[in-house]
Write a protein that holds these residues in place. Structure first.
Motif, short mmCIF file in Angstrom:
data_model
loop_
_atom_site.label_atom_id
_atom_site.label_comp_id
_atom_site.label_asym_id
_atom_site.label_seq_id
_atom_site.Cartn_x
_atom_site.Cartn_y
_atom_site.Cartn_z
N TYR A 83 0.82 -1.21 0.00
CA TYR A 83 0.00 0.00 0.00
C TYR A 83 0.85 1.27 0.00
O TYR A 83 0.51 2.25 -0.65
CB TYR A 83 -0.91 -0.05 1.22
N CYS B 210 -2.30 -2.56 3.98
CA CYS B 210 -3.17 -1.38 3.95
C CYS B 210 -3.44 -0.90 5.37
O CYS B 210 -3.40 -1.66 6.33
CB CYS B 210 -4.51 -1.72 3.29
N PHE C 234 -7.62 -6.20 -1.34
CA PHE C 234 -6.88 -5.38 -0.40
C PHE C 234 -6.73 -6.17 0.90
O PHE C 234 -7.65 -6.86 1.33
CB PHE C 234 -7.60 -4.05 -0.14
N ILE D 40 -8.60 2.17 5.46
CA ILE D 40 -8.59 2.55 4.04
C ILE D 40 -10.03 2.74 3.56
O ILE D 40 -10.92 1.93 3.84
CB ILE D 40 -7.85 1.50 3.19
N TYR E 104 -4.67 -6.33 5.03
CA TYR E 104 -3.94 -5.62 6.09
C TYR E 104 -3.32 -6.64 7.03
O TYR E 104 -3.71 -7.82 7.06
CB TYR E 104 -4.85 -4.65 6.84
N LYS F 286 -9.59 2.91 -2.36
CA LYS F 286 -9.59 1.64 -3.10
C LYS F 286 -9.95 1.88 -4.57
O LYS F 286 -9.34 1.30 -5.47
CB LYS F 286 -10.57 0.66 -2.47
#
Length: 332
Positions: A157, A190, A216, A194, A218, A199
């Motif tokens: 990211y 990420c 995505f 977010i 994290y 996105k």
């Protein structure tokens, strides 16, 4: 270092052309790739390190290991052996590398092997009495001599590949067009917060083709630090020394800082080979917290017993059901 990278900018077009031409030779068949009649999944990136390949391999292991016989195949970076090595009860970070050793100690029902020659590694795996149904290739996106049936491309990211250029001034191992080989693209590390707008912007900039899917993810940190012997609540830790030998320690440092924990940070290069002087220094510290990758290289120093712990992590993927379904559709 930044200054050196800037003055080396004239080499960038040369590196770009060489790597682009190599890919073109594979794309048109003038250099040959070997494909397989069983599932081979490649996890990799365009940039140099720090995109979360190890957590992604572990995610795929957890997803698939109960339904398929799995093998991971890595290069075994900085190991002190050569050729094909199959992890067994004698395996160490020195014999197979720190990340493969991490897989081996966490997943005893998964075959773990290393070989810089991925073709040979796969051939050796298929000669085993218990043959793997699925091979997970760790960090092999640029290893074009093997044509994986399914490619998972990671981009961090905070360092998205569309914002970068090739080495030596940038961090890309090959031109951005290499992303076209990916089936799934995952933006890793990420911020948990977010937004949908962010996105959407990233999706637009990545310019995916119709056959590609974007996800995505994290990092999810555990609430406890662990050792071979016990676990301690993260929130109750006294002041400690954080030791990292990874490509990008910033997300971990930020997380610990947000938790309002008090610590000093000893930062080393990725895959750092700890020396006697480093161990002596750590012996003089109180509590020592490190990453799991560093822990597997430090845990055998008996002088650190009782003071050395690691913070486990996992990745969480948005729309995980769709991600899982895409992978499972391929292997079935």
């Amino acid at each position: 270092m930044k200054f050196i990278r800037i003055i080396l900018f004239p080499i960038v077009p040369i590196y770009y052309l060489i790597t682009w031409f190599r890919n073109w030779l594979f794309d048109v068949g003038l250099k040959t790739s070997k494909s397989y009649d069983f599932p081979v999944i490649c996890v990799g990136n365009l940039s140099t390190g720090g995109t979360g390949k190890t957590p992604m391999i572990e995610y795929l292991i957890r997803l698939l290991k109960d339904e398929k016989e799995l093998a991971t195949l890595s290069r075994g970076y900085k190991r002190k052996t050569e050729g094909f090595v199959l992890a067994d009860e004698r395996a160490t970070a020195d014999t197979i590398g720190d990340e493969p050793f991490q897989f081996h100690r966490k997943f005893n029902d998964v075959i773990v092997a290393v070989d810089a020659n991925r073709q040979n590694g796969i051939e050796q795996l298929r000669t085993l009495d218990v043959k793997p149904d699925v091979v997970l290739l760790d960090d092999a996106y640029q290893h074009r001599k093997v044509e994986a049936g399914f490619n998972v491309l990671l981009t961090a990211y905070n360092n998205l590949y569309y914002k970068d250029i090739v080495l030596p001034t940038g961090n890309l191992r090959e031109p951005r067009s290499g992303a076209n080989r990916a089936d799934l693209i995952v933006v890793t590390k990420c911020d948990k917060g977010i937004t949908a707008l962010e996105k959407q912007e990233i999706t637009s900039r990545l310019k995916l083709s119709r056959n590609q899917q974007l996800f995505f993810s994290y990092i999810d940190y555990a609430p406890q630090v662990k050792s071979e012997f016990e676990a301690l609540e993260l929130s109750a830790l006294p002041k400690f020394t954080l030791v990292t030998g990874i490509a990008n320690a910033k997300p971990l440092v930020d997380f610990l800082t947000e938790k309002e924990l008090e610590f000093d940070h000893l930062e080393f290069n990725d895959h750092y080979d700890f020396k006697a002087s480093d161990i002596n220094n750590l012996e003089s510290k109180g509590l020592v917290i490190t990453t799991e990758k560093d822990y597997v290289r430090l845990k055998d120093y008996k002088s650190l017993n009782g003071k050395l712990y690691y913070l486990p992590i996992e990745i969480k993927i948005d729309r995980s059901a769709q991600f899982n379904a895409a992978v499972q559709q391929f292997i079935n």
